[in-house]
Design an enzyme around this catalytic site. Structure first.
Site, short mmCIF file in Angstrom:
data_model
loop_
_atom_site.label_atom_id
_atom_site.label_comp_id
_atom_site.label_asym_id
_atom_site.label_seq_id
_atom_site.Cartn_x
_atom_site.Cartn_y
_atom_site.Cartn_z
N LYS A 176 0.73 -1.13 0.15
CA LYS A 176 0.01 0.19 0.40
C LYS A 176 0.88 1.07 -0.16
CE LYS A 176 -2.01 2.78 2.93
NZ LYS A 176 -1.96 4.16 1.55
N GLU A 193 -1.32 7.53 -0.53
CA GLU A 193 -2.34 7.78 -1.40
C GLU A 193 -1.57 9.51 -2.65
OE1 GLU A 193 -5.58 9.56 0.80
OE2 GLU A 193 -6.89 9.75 -0.81
N GLY A 234 6.61 4.91 8.20
CA GLY A 234 5.99 6.76 7.78
C GLY A 234 6.09 7.52 8.99
N GLY A 235 5.31 7.80 10.02
CA GLY A 235 5.27 8.79 10.77
C GLY A 235 5.16 8.40 12.05
N GLY A 252 2.51 4.40 13.19
CA GLY A 252 3.17 3.42 13.17
C GLY A 252 3.15 3.08 14.62
N GLU A 280 9.60 2.30 11.09
CA GLU A 280 10.37 2.58 10.05
C GLU A 280 9.91 4.23 10.53
OE1 GLU A 280 13.56 2.12 9.28
OE2 GLU A 280 13.44 -0.33 9.56
N CYS A 325 13.35 11.08 6.38
CA CYS A 325 13.57 10.30 8.15
C CYS A 325 14.46 11.13 8.83
CB CYS A 325 13.05 8.84 8.45
SG CYS A 325 13.90 8.45 7.38
N GLU A 368 9.69 16.30 14.81
CA GLU A 368 9.71 16.39 13.74
C GLU A 368 9.02 17.45 12.10
OE1 GLU A 368 8.58 12.57 11.19
OE2 GLU A 368 10.40 12.22 10.85
P1 NAD Z 1 2.48 8.68 7.04
O1 NAD Z 1 2.32 7.83 8.71
O2 NAD Z 1 0.99 9.39 6.94
O3 NAD Z 1 2.19 7.72 5.80
C1 NAD Z 1 2.62 6.45 5.84
C2 NAD Z 1 2.08 5.44 4.83
O4 NAD Z 1 1.04 4.77 5.69
C3 NAD Z 1 1.60 5.90 4.10
O5 NAD Z 1 1.13 4.87 3.01
C4 NAD Z 1 -0.46 6.25 4.26
O6 NAD Z 1 -1.52 5.81 4.15
C5 NAD Z 1 -0.18 4.82 5.26
N1 NAD Z 1 -1.86 5.13 7.04
C6 NAD Z 1 -2.01 6.48 7.09
N2 NAD Z 1 -2.70 6.26 8.24
C7 NAD Z 1 -2.55 4.33 8.00
C8 NAD Z 1 -3.21 3.15 9.44
N3 NAD Z 1 -4.20 3.97 10.30
N4 NAD Z 1 -3.10 2.63 9.25
C9 NAD Z 1 -2.36 2.42 7.96
N5 NAD Z 1 -1.70 2.35 6.89
C10 NAD Z 1 -2.26 4.52 7.93
O7 NAD Z 1 3.95 8.95 7.19
P2 NAD Z 1 3.67 9.89 5.55
O8 NAD Z 1 3.62 11.19 5.68
O9 NAD Z 1 2.95 9.21 4.17
O10 NAD Z 1 5.67 9.66 5.58
C11 NAD Z 1 6.66 10.63 6.31
C12 NAD Z 1 6.79 9.63 8.15
O11 NAD Z 1 7.24 8.54 7.64
C13 NAD Z 1 7.82 10.92 8.44
O12 NAD Z 1 7.46 11.04 9.96
C14 NAD Z 1 8.86 10.33 7.97
O13 NAD Z 1 9.81 10.29 9.23
C15 NAD Z 1 8.49 8.96 8.17
N6 NAD Z 1 9.55 8.11 7.64
C16 NAD Z 1 10.36 7.01 8.21
C17 NAD Z 1 11.97 6.24 7.37
C18 NAD Z 1 12.62 5.58 8.13
O14 NAD Z 1 13.02 4.77 7.68
N7 NAD Z 1 12.12 5.69 9.31
C19 NAD Z 1 11.62 7.01 6.35
C20 NAD Z 1 10.37 7.64 5.34
C21 NAD Z 1 9.95 8.49 5.60
#
Ligand code: NAD
Length: 498
Positions: free
Chosen positions: A181, A184, A234-235, A239, A256, A290, A391
């Protein structure tokens, strides 16, 4: 490559259980962040698609045509995926540029790294040896690894092709089926990667690609009883929610997450290297990284001169058209993300910060149409300020002076995050001492933001759990199993002779 050429023939269908078709979710427009032109209308996945993809994946990994292949046979498919990525490299780089506005030089590097990731895990798979463990009786003991089953890979928008590959390659190598997934707002490169995997011979149903809402599709994937692992990037807040749901299912997760990485410049650093490294560490990818080095600690003895050079360097960065080969910073991913960065800068200034450069949108060269923001440096805040602790995920750097190593370490480690850190010094003993004392998953010494697929990556504290990359990265997608083979000449003694 023109917009029309690139997207001509691009189908916005999604991949559900081996079938390319319009998703049942709400259609939405994928926009180019540099000028808000429409990339494509995406037929997003709906709840039914997510359930169907998991069911198909569960059936697919149980068949003999994937998990049942010999390792070298699965490795051959992964090599073909890498070949497919390489053949489509330029198109993939442009698709990702259209997706999130990163400069073309950067998206080309990400595509090359994605191909390398598939090759690396193909090699790991072919060279993976299971172990015969020392036995303590009349039996042979073995430790082997089995696939988990269905893996949900959930990725963010900042480096889609590379984060997709980092999950897909080891999960597929280990014999799992994957439901991917992507975020979006960045579906294009992930859908293309799905087509490449299919053409390379990943069997029907083993991979689904479901662009759509995280709160709907992501949530269904995490909760589904047939999903046996979630690999999430993701965030931190999302997470944390996934980890809670995973706890209910007692399901392994790799997370991550976010970061607020400290970079430390000691008084004996090679200043030319440190200035270049700090600028790259925070402002490349427009800070949407990140591991962005967003908290900079500079020794008091060189603070003023160092910061002066840094500000001069930041003012020279080329912010603009991602299509230009010499662009260093493209736009931010969405207008709402830029709004959030602007709010953080305002908070920093309210907290007493002094704006040294940036803090505004650039003008001219057609940049008004996109979500551009100038590289921004703010001094005068303490490590406790909100702008320094939270962040921002944008091109905003807080600079702080320090006097001695003990105070510095306390401040650098005073963060809920623990993803990465940088040290600039010529004193190797100090680099060793400080590097070992920093509470982060990665430490760069006299360099920054360099990556090798062979080296594990992951966070401490609220930056996550689990590791990606490296040989062990493959085993993260397996269940370990112990086998005992009886070799006794006589029946086990306990029951006596019956
Ligand atoms: P996000 O957490 O909003 O989204 C990440 C993914 O999770 C997307 O595909 C999103 O649609 C999905 N998602 C959102 N809500 C969800 C839910 N309730 N259940 C399951 N999936 C869900 O993050 P973002 O805004 O896309 O990315 C930015 C964040 O990602 C920043 O915090 C950044 O630090 C982090 N990031 C971390 C790493 C790492 O390796 N540590 C790498 C890249 C980005």
């Amino acid at each position: 490559m023109s917009h029309q050429d690139l997207l001509q023939g691009f189908s916005s269908d999604i991949l559900v259980g081996g079938e390319w078709r319009a998703g049942t979710g709400k259609r939405y427009q994928s926009l180019y962040p540099a000028d808000e032109s429409v990339n494509a209308e995406i037929a997003a996945a709906g709840a039914d698609d997510a359930v169907e993809a998991v069911e198909a994946a569960d059936a697919a990994w149980r068949r003999a045509d994937w998990a049942g292949l010999k390792p070298h046979q699965r490795a051959a498919v992964l090599h073909r995926v890498a070949d497919g990525i390489t053949q489509r490299a330029e198109a993939l780089a442009h698709l990702q540029r259209r997706d999130n506005g990163k400069p073309i030089s950067e998206t080309r590097a990400l595509v090359a790294s994605a191909a390398g990731t598939f090759r690396y895990f193909a090699s790991c798979l072919e060279t993976l040896e299971e172990t015969l463990t020392p036995s303590r009786g009349d039996y042979l003991t073995m430790s082997v690894h089995e696939p988990l089953g269905v893996v949900a890979a959930i990725t963010p928008w900042n480096s889609p092709i590379a984060s997709d590959a980092q999950k897909l390659a080891p999960a597929l190598a280990a014999g799992n089926a994957v439901v991917l997934k992507p975020a979006e707002v960045t579906p294009l490169a992930s859908l293309e990667l799905g087509r490449i995997c299919e053409a390379a011979g990943v069997p029907r149903g083993v991979l689904s690609v479901l662009p759509g809402k995280g709160s709907v599709i992501g949530d269904i994937l995490v909760r589904h009883p047939k999903v046996k692992k979630v690999a999430f990037t993701g965030g931190t807040e999302v997470g944390r929610g996934i980890a809670r749901l995973a706890a209910e299912k007692l399901m392994p997760v790799s997370l991550e997450l976010g970061g607020k990485s400290p970079t430390i410049v000691f008084e004996d650093a090679d200043i030319d290297h440190a200035v270049a490294g700090v600028l790259y560490g925070i402002f490349s990818s427009s800070g949407e990284s990140c591991i962005a080095g967003s908290r900079l600690f500079v020794h008091k003895a060189i603070f003023d001169t160092f910061v002066e050079r840094l500000v001069a360097g930041a003012k020279q960065l080329r912010v603009g058209d991602p299509l230009r080969e010499d662009t260093q910073m493209g736009p931010l991913v969405t207008s709402s993300h830029r709004d959030s960065i602007e709010r953080y800068v305002a908070i920093g200034l309210e907290e007493g910060g002094r704006l040294l450069c940036g803090g505004e949108r650039p003008a001219g060269d057609g940049r008004e149409k996109g979500y551009f923001y100038q590289p921004t440096i703010i001094a005068g805040l303490t490590n406790q300020a909100r702008m320094v602790q939270e962040e921002i995920f944008g091109p905003v750097l807080a600079v702080l002076p320090f006097e001695n190593e003990a105070d510095l370490l306390a401040e650098a480690n005073d963060s809920v995050y623990g993803l990465a850190a940088g040290i600039w010094t010529r004193d190797f003993k100090r680099a060793w001492r400080v590097g070992r004392a920093l509470e982060t998953g990665t430490v760069w010494i006299n360099t920054y933001k360099q990556f090798s697929i062979s080296t594990p990556f992951g966070g401490w504290k609220e930056s996550g759990m689990g590791r990606e990359k490296g040989r062990l990265g493959l085993l993260e997608y397996t269940n370990q199993k112990s086998l005992y083979w009886g070799l006794n000449e006589n029946p086990l003694a306990w029951a006596g002779r019956v």
